[in-house]
Motif scaffolding. Sequence first.
Motif, PDB file in Angstrom:
ATOM      1  N   TYR A  86       1.071  -5.412   1.739  1.00  0.00           N
ATOM      2  CA  TYR A  86       2.402  -5.024   1.255  1.00  0.00           C
ATOM      3  C   TYR A  86       2.767  -3.587   1.640  1.00  0.00           C
ATOM      4  O   TYR A  86       3.813  -3.356   2.247  1.00  0.00           O
ATOM      5  CB  TYR A  86       2.480  -5.233  -0.259  1.00  0.00           C
ATOM      6  CG  TYR A  86       3.845  -4.972  -0.844  1.00  0.00           C
ATOM      7  CD1 TYR A  86       4.773  -5.989  -0.953  1.00  0.00           C
ATOM      8  CD2 TYR A  86       4.219  -3.700  -1.276  1.00  0.00           C
ATOM      9  CE1 TYR A  86       6.032  -5.759  -1.479  1.00  0.00           C
ATOM     10  CE2 TYR A  86       5.465  -3.460  -1.799  1.00  0.00           C
ATOM     11  CZ  TYR A  86       6.375  -4.491  -1.904  1.00  0.00           C
ATOM     12  OH  TYR A  86       7.621  -4.248  -2.406  1.00  0.00           O
ATOM     13  N   PRO A  87       1.959  -2.582   1.293  1.00  0.00           N
ATOM     14  CA  PRO A  87       2.354  -1.214   1.652  1.00  0.00           C
ATOM     15  C   PRO A  87       2.383  -0.976   3.158  1.00  0.00           C
ATOM     16  O   PRO A  87       3.228  -0.226   3.649  1.00  0.00           O
ATOM     17  CB  PRO A  87       1.287  -0.343   0.971  1.00  0.00           C
ATOM     18  CG  PRO A  87       0.131  -1.243   0.754  1.00  0.00           C
ATOM     19  CD  PRO A  87       0.695  -2.606   0.535  1.00  0.00           C
ATOM     20  N   LEU A  88       1.475  -1.643   3.902  1.00  0.00           N
ATOM     21  CA  LEU A  88       1.456  -1.441   5.346  1.00  0.00           C
ATOM     22  C   LEU A  88       2.698  -2.023   6.010  1.00  0.00           C
ATOM     23  O   LEU A  88       3.346  -1.365   6.837  1.00  0.00           O
ATOM     24  CB  LEU A  88       0.196  -2.075   5.945  1.00  0.00           C
ATOM     25  CG  LEU A  88       0.056  -1.964   7.470  1.00  0.00           C
ATOM     26  CD1 LEU A  88       0.065  -0.503   7.911  1.00  0.00           C
ATOM     27  CD2 LEU A  88      -1.211  -2.650   7.944  1.00  0.00           C
ATOM     28  N   THR A 102       1.469  -6.661  13.587  1.00  0.00           N
ATOM     29  CA  THR A 102       0.696  -6.576  12.347  1.00  0.00           C
ATOM     30  C   THR A 102       0.737  -7.888  11.592  1.00  0.00           C
ATOM     31  O   THR A 102      -0.285  -8.363  11.064  1.00  0.00           O
ATOM     32  CB  THR A 102       1.232  -5.446  11.454  1.00  0.00           C
ATOM     33  OG1 THR A 102       1.197  -4.210  12.174  1.00  0.00           O
ATOM     34  CG2 THR A 102       0.403  -5.312  10.186  1.00  0.00           C
ATOM     35  N   TYR A 103       1.905  -8.508  11.532  1.00  0.00           N
ATOM     36  CA  TYR A 103       2.064  -9.800  10.860  1.00  0.00           C
ATOM     37  C   TYR A 103       1.174 -10.865  11.511  1.00  0.00           C
ATOM     38  O   TYR A 103       0.435 -11.583  10.831  1.00  0.00           O
ATOM     39  CB  TYR A 103       3.526 -10.219  10.911  1.00  0.00           C
ATOM     40  CG  TYR A 103       3.788 -11.617  10.418  1.00  0.00           C
ATOM     41  CD1 TYR A 103       3.869 -11.906   9.061  1.00  0.00           C
ATOM     42  CD2 TYR A 103       3.963 -12.664  11.316  1.00  0.00           C
ATOM     43  CE1 TYR A 103       4.109 -13.190   8.610  1.00  0.00           C
ATOM     44  CE2 TYR A 103       4.202 -13.952  10.879  1.00  0.00           C
ATOM     45  CZ  TYR A 103       4.276 -14.203   9.534  1.00  0.00           C
ATOM     46  OH  TYR A 103       4.506 -15.481   9.097  1.00  0.00           O
ATOM     47  N   ALA A 165       8.100  -6.838   1.426  1.00  0.00           N
ATOM     48  CA  ALA A 165       7.840  -5.521   2.014  1.00  0.00           C
ATOM     49  C   ALA A 165       9.009  -5.015   2.835  1.00  0.00           C
ATOM     50  O   ALA A 165       9.187  -3.807   2.988  1.00  0.00           O
ATOM     51  CB  ALA A 165       6.580  -5.578   2.878  1.00  0.00           C
ATOM     52  N   THR A 166       9.806  -5.927   3.389  1.00  0.00           N
ATOM     53  CA  THR A 166      10.958  -5.523   4.211  1.00  0.00           C
ATOM     54  C   THR A 166      12.270  -5.631   3.439  1.00  0.00           C
ATOM     55  O   THR A 166      13.341  -5.694   4.040  1.00  0.00           O
ATOM     56  CB  THR A 166      11.033  -6.389   5.481  1.00  0.00           C
ATOM     57  OG1 THR A 166      11.097  -7.771   5.112  1.00  0.00           O
ATOM     58  CG2 THR A 166       9.823  -6.166   6.366  1.00  0.00           C
ATOM     59  N   ASN A 167      12.181  -5.664   2.116  1.00  0.00           N
ATOM     60  CA  ASN A 167      13.359  -5.665   1.237  1.00  0.00           C
ATOM     61  C   ASN A 167      14.240  -6.900   1.459  1.00  0.00           C
ATOM     62  O   ASN A 167      15.461  -6.824   1.449  1.00  0.00           O
ATOM     63  CB  ASN A 167      14.192  -4.392   1.443  1.00  0.00           C
ATOM     64  CG  ASN A 167      15.129  -4.121   0.270  1.00  0.00           C
ATOM     65  OD1 ASN A 167      14.869  -4.579  -0.850  1.00  0.00           O
ATOM     66  ND2 ASN A 167      16.207  -3.405   0.512  1.00  0.00           N
TER      67      ASN A 167
END
Length: 298
Positions: A86-88, A102-103, A165-167
Motif C-alpha cells: 500500500y505505501p509503496l 511494481t504491480y 493506493a492510487t486514490n
Amino acid sequence: MGTTLYWTLAKWRPTFVFDWQATREMLSFGIHIIIIALAGALMANFDYIVVGRLLGTIALGYYVFAYRVPEIIIASINNLVDKVAYPLLAQLQSDVDKLQSTYIGYLRYIAIFTFPASVGLALISGPFLRIAAPRWEPATLVMQLIALKMGIISIGYVPGVLYKATNRPHILNQLAIVKIPCTIALLWLGAHWNIEGVAAAHLIVALLNVALDTVVASYVLKFQISSTFKALLPAFTGSVVMALVVAGVGMPLAAAPDLVQLIGFILVGSLSYIGALVLVDRDGMARASRTFRAALSR
C-alpha cells in the motif's frame, strides 16, 4: 497508544485549526473504504449463513474448520502484502511505468508463495487431517477446494491494494456491484450439493472475480493482460509440476502410514516445485534470492 506512536513517528500534532479541504478529501476516500469493508464482510460471511441455514450446524462446523486452516496459512500472506504494498504503490502513483512494473512484480512474487502453498495444502489435506484431527476427515474435500480458492484470490488481492493506493477506492465499490450478486447466487446454488458444493462455488467465484479484477487493473494501469499471465506463469508451472510429482509419489505411498505420506508429500512437493522454478525462471529466482539476502543483511 497506536495513535500516539503514529503522531510521534510522523512528527505531527493536532491543532485547533479545522481544514475543510482536508476533511472533504478524507471523507470522499473514507466513505468508499467503509462501503468496501461492509461489502467485504457480507461476501466473507454469506457462505456461513447459507451453510448454517440450509445444511445445519453439523455441516457448518465441518465447513468452518475446513475454511479456517487454509485461511490462516495462505490469507496471512495477503495481509502482509497490504501492509507492504500500500505505501509503496501510493508513492509511485504519479509514475505510471514504475507503478506498472511494481504491480506486476508483486503478482509474480505473491504467486511464487501462494500458488504452491494452496496446491500443497490441497495435496496433503488427507493425511494431515487423519493425523492432526481424525474426526474432521469428512471436511477433506472442502479444505482442498478452499485451499485452491485461497491461492487464486491472492492474485485478486493486489488490484484492491492498487485502487486504494492510487486514490481510486470507488472502483472497488463498482466491482462489488457485480461481484456480490454473483457470489450470493453461486453460493446459494452450491449449497444444494452440501458443503462440498459451497466450496466448489467459492472456487468458481474466485476464478470469475480474479478474471474481472485482472481486466479492470489492466485498463486502469494501461498494460496488456498478457503481462499478468507472464508474471504468473513460473509459479503456475511449478505448482502443476509439483502436483503431478506428488500425485505420482502418492500411488506407491498409498499403503504407507499417514505420517510417512505427509512427510513424503512435503519433501517431494517442495523439491519438485523449487526445481521446476529454477528451470522455467532461473533469472527470476536469482533476483528473488538477491532481494532476500539483501533484506536479511539489513
